[in-house]
Write a protein that holds these residues in place. Structure first.
Motif, short mmCIF file in Angstrom:
data_model
loop_
_atom_site.label_atom_id
_atom_site.label_comp_id
_atom_site.label_asym_id
_atom_site.label_seq_id
_atom_site.Cartn_x
_atom_site.Cartn_y
_atom_site.Cartn_z
N GLY A 205 -10.26 -5.68 -4.32
CA GLY A 205 -10.79 -5.58 -2.97
C GLY A 205 -11.80 -6.63 -2.60
O GLY A 205 -12.48 -6.50 -1.59
N THR A 206 -11.90 -7.71 -3.37
CA THR A 206 -12.89 -8.76 -3.09
C THR A 206 -12.33 -9.88 -2.22
O THR A 206 -13.10 -10.70 -1.72
N LEU A 207 -11.02 -9.94 -2.04
CA LEU A 207 -10.41 -11.00 -1.25
C LEU A 207 -9.72 -10.48 0.01
O LEU A 207 -9.49 -11.24 0.95
N GLY A 208 -9.38 -9.21 0.03
CA GLY A 208 -8.71 -8.61 1.16
C GLY A 208 -8.48 -7.14 0.89
O GLY A 208 -8.63 -6.68 -0.24
N VAL A 209 -8.10 -6.40 1.92
CA VAL A 209 -7.86 -4.96 1.80
C VAL A 209 -6.36 -4.71 1.90
O VAL A 209 -5.75 -4.90 2.96
N ILE A 210 -5.75 -4.30 0.81
CA ILE A 210 -4.31 -4.01 0.80
C ILE A 210 -4.08 -2.70 1.54
O ILE A 210 -4.69 -1.68 1.23
N THR A 211 -3.19 -2.72 2.53
CA THR A 211 -2.92 -1.51 3.31
C THR A 211 -1.51 -0.97 3.09
O THR A 211 -1.25 0.19 3.41
N ALA A 212 -0.61 -1.78 2.56
CA ALA A 212 0.76 -1.31 2.28
C ALA A 212 1.42 -2.28 1.32
O ALA A 212 0.97 -3.42 1.15
N ALA A 213 2.50 -1.82 0.70
CA ALA A 213 3.19 -2.65 -0.28
C ALA A 213 4.67 -2.30 -0.33
O ALA A 213 5.05 -1.15 -0.11
N VAL A 214 5.49 -3.30 -0.64
CA VAL A 214 6.89 -3.09 -0.99
C VAL A 214 6.97 -3.12 -2.51
O VAL A 214 6.59 -4.11 -3.14
N LEU A 215 7.45 -2.02 -3.11
CA LEU A 215 7.48 -1.88 -4.56
C LEU A 215 8.93 -1.79 -5.05
O LEU A 215 9.81 -1.30 -4.35
N LYS A 216 9.15 -2.23 -6.27
CA LYS A 216 10.49 -2.20 -6.87
C LYS A 216 10.86 -0.80 -7.34
O LYS A 216 10.01 -0.07 -7.86
#
Length: 489
Positions: A205-216
């Motif tokens: 969380g130091t470079l950006g805030v992940i809000t969603a992801a596409v996962l395998k």
């Protein structure tokens, strides 16, 4: 950091006007659960806890904080172990309400989820659709996908499927100025420049805030066999792993190592735990083979491999789970080990990785060095043998004062980490850096790598508002030190 009261008040009013009062928590009682992590190593404080409902609201919150110059600490399930999610002023950005599963694409073998989804929920959704999402952790019932990505989580299936960096294809990320990077693509090939995705995975969380992801997603195992195996030494356990890797190939899903001391404390403190083998041995391995083919004779294959290994002196004894219930009971012996250590008093913990070829050598050398430093010290070295990740934990000598033992954390860090570094290893394998290893990182990370990390941080977050003081310190940012080492988890 000190925040002028007028600035803080204006920010809270702005956020409340957009998100509503129920989404902006400012009273002490409501903020309390967000101020410390599982282990209780650090305790922080926050101006407010903000609970957005979607990516647009996250973007708004981060943008307003950037304009006000107020730090933002992203937080998911708050199950971290290194202080990475503890706030020291500013706003806690809780992502727990971003919990939708947006899409399952069976043909592409992907699942698109929001950062606040609980890992177990993602596992169950994949299972219901006829697929497997393989990340598996002890905290899977409470940890969240955003945190799993932010720490590049590993777990027990890394040997076969990889950690989160290998399991993620695309991300949606809110940047430090509130802009949104729309990288939410399910592509396995995308050669259009720099790989931005991997900048954010593992960045805590130091470079950006992940809000969603596409996962395998992967084919669901239709056949599975589990064995609990005894060996005379860590070196023989490593030799057994090498033989299994050669003989079973990608059917080898897990190879987990634990010592006799680890098994003893599980049997002592875990209700219903039963010793799987009649005698005691120095070392054990929990092995799993799996296959998407129903008719795969995994039991026959494993019996053949273990039989030959026994003839060659690599295996002293073994038991195979003859039913799903027995296999689960064998897995519970390994999965309970982190939990029960606290009942033995203080525990100084190390989450390290060395090349697989040197795992046994590391355990032997680090055990000898630590025991020589403190008579009566009890080493509990366990973990993911197949990917070189060992949790090298130290339980206090019987009868020693807990706080006196935990006060030696720094001394034992240097002993263990020096050995890890000399073997070409890493002082953090899957838990992250956070605060607890931030200063240690400066001792062991390549100086050029540290310069590149600082440059990335300053470029993507020039105000240093995203989880400041974590992973890598900029300027005089010293945000915290140990408050209370408890040895929990």
């Amino acid at each position: 950091m000190a925040i002028p009261s007028a600035v803080g008040k204006t920010l809270i009013e702005t956020l409340t006007a957009r998100l509503g009062e129920a989404s902006v928590l400012t009273d002490a009682g409501s903020k309390e659960p967000y101020l410390t992590e599982t282990r209780g190593l650090y305790r922080g404080d926050a101006l407010a806890v903000v609970r957005p409902r979607d990516c647009d609201e996250v973007s708004f919150v981060v943008g307003e904080c950037a304009r006000a110059g107020i730090p933002v600490v992203p937080q998911g399930g708050n199950t971290g172990l290194v202080g990475g999610g503890v706030p020291f002023g500013g706003v806690v950005l809780s992502l727990t309400r971003l919990d939708r599963i947006r899409e399952i694409d069976g043909s592409n073998a992907t699942i698109t989820v929001e950062a606040g989804c609980i890992l177990k929920t993602v596992q169950d959704a994949a299972d219901a659709a006829g697929y497997l999402f393989p990340l598996s952790l002890a905290s899977e019932g409470s940890c969240r996908i955003g945190g799993n990505l932010a720490t590049n989580a590993g777990g027990t299936a890394v040997l076969r499927y990889g950690n989160m960096r290998e399991l993620a294809l695309g991300l949606e990320v809110v940047l430090a100025d509130g802009r949104v990077w729309h990288g939410l693509k399910g592509l396995r090939k995308d050669n259009t420049g720099y790989d931005l995705r991997d900048l954010f995975i593992g960045s805590e969380g130091t470079l950006g805030v992940i809000t969603a992801a596409v996962l395998k997603l992967f084919p669901k195992p239709q056949a599975r066999v589990t064995a609990f195996v005894a060996t005379a030494s860590t070196h023989k356990a490593l030799n057994l792993f090498e033989r299994l890797r050669e003989s079973a190939g990608d059917q080898l899903t897990a190879f987990e190592y634990l010592p006799e001391f680890g098994l003893e404390i599980v049997l002592k403190h875990k209700s219903g735990a039963v010793r799987p083998l009649s005698d005691r041995y120095p070392s054990y391995a929990l092995i799993e083979l799996s296959s998407p083919q129903k008719d795969a004779d995994l039991q026959g294959r494993l019996e053949t491999i273990l039989g030959a290994a026994m003839e060659d002196g690599l295996v002293d004894d073994a038991v195979l789970g003859s039913s799903e219930a027995q296999s689960l009971a064998l897995w519970a012996l390994r999965e309970s080990l982190s939990e029960v250590q606290r009942y033995e008093g203080g525990s100084i913990k190390h989450d390290v990785a060395v090349p697989v070829s040197r795992v046994a050598e590391f355990i032997e050398a680090a055990t000898k060095a630590c025991e020589a430093e403190m008579p009566g010290l009890r080493v509990c070295a366990f973990g993911h043998f197949g990917d070189g990740n060992i949790h090298f934990n130290l339980s206090q000598p019987v009868g020693m004062d807990k706080q006196a033992f935990l006060a030696e954390w720094g001394r034992f860090n240097h002993i263990v980490h020096d050995i890890v570094n000399a073997m070409g290893g890493s002082i953090s394998a899957e838990h992250g850096i956070g605060l607890i290893k931030r200063d240690e990182l400066k001792l062991y990370k390549d100086p050029v790598a540290l310069d590149l990390m600082r440059a990335l941080k300053q470029t993507l977050d020039p105000q240093n508002i995203l989880n400041p003081g974590k992973v890598i310190a900029l300027g005089d940012n010293k945000s915290a030190s140990f408050s209370a080492l408890t040895g929990q988890s």
